[in-house]
Design an enzyme around this catalytic site. Sequence first.
Site, mmCIF file in Angstrom:
data_model
loop_
_atom_site.group_PDB
_atom_site.id
_atom_site.type_symbol
_atom_site.label_atom_id
_atom_site.label_comp_id
_atom_site.label_asym_id
_atom_site.label_seq_id
_atom_site.Cartn_x
_atom_site.Cartn_y
_atom_site.Cartn_z
ATOM 1 N N MET A 1 5.693 0.131 14.613
ATOM 2 C CA MET A 1 4.251 0.359 14.546
ATOM 3 C C MET A 1 3.910 1.192 13.325
ATOM 4 S SD MET A 1 3.327 -1.323 17.083
ATOM 5 C CE MET A 1 1.659 -1.028 16.618
ATOM 6 N N CYS A 2 3.881 0.592 12.175
ATOM 7 C CA CYS A 2 3.404 1.255 10.966
ATOM 8 C C CYS A 2 4.458 2.184 10.359
ATOM 9 C CB CYS A 2 2.120 2.031 11.203
ATOM 10 S SG CYS A 2 0.838 1.106 12.052
#
Length: 251
Positions: A1-2
Amino acid sequence: MCRHVAFLGPATTLGEVLVAPEHGLYRQSWQPRHQRYGTVNADGFGVGWYAPGDPVPARYRRAGPIWADRSFADLARVVRTGAMLAAVRDATLAGADAEAATAPFADGPWLFSHNGAVGGWPESLGPLAARLPAAELLALEARNDSALVWALVLRRLRAGDGPDRALAGTVADVAAAAPASRLNLLLTDGATIAATTWGDTLWYLAGPGRRTVVASEPYDDDPRWREVPDRTVLTATPADVSLSPLEEPAL
């Protein structure tokens, strides 16, 4: 996630921090080495930076992958700054907000990024959102979890909290409301960096020449990189890095 990164130090180009390193944020968009959730960060990217004498940062954000943007390649080659924050995004949920949902979020001198996801979104944060004035909810840049987390952080900053306390207090509130959340937050005003670890990786590099980098993962194999323990708040300047434990919320 990022994946995200913040830099403070002597003026350098965006590219020297984001593109040139062998495992820089540019490469992390398709080949991260320490990412625990997701494998490709192609749902947008953004970078914010500070020009000399101007406390309000500039931003460049796009909804597509960083490697596909030829305009960014030119910016990265020539734009110089002593402070920046950048992120590449793997979206929690597909949405229509495009680059508005991409970090860094900004207000006044502040740049903000969230690496993680809010558990049970959006229902889980309904009670916290209800505490915000209607005008602040209507001013949200996007309808994703990171935008609301940023609004909660900004509320604390405006009330007078320092950056470390604003992040720590927000993490405590969100983790209590949504215990399954991952909340690695990153914040800068161009003079200091504050960050949290809550469910994902964070590292820092305090190099010679008053240069500090805080990142989801190291951008090279320099042995001076140090991993930040989970459940920690970090505060950094070009000359110093301090770590303090985050308390588990009372459920």
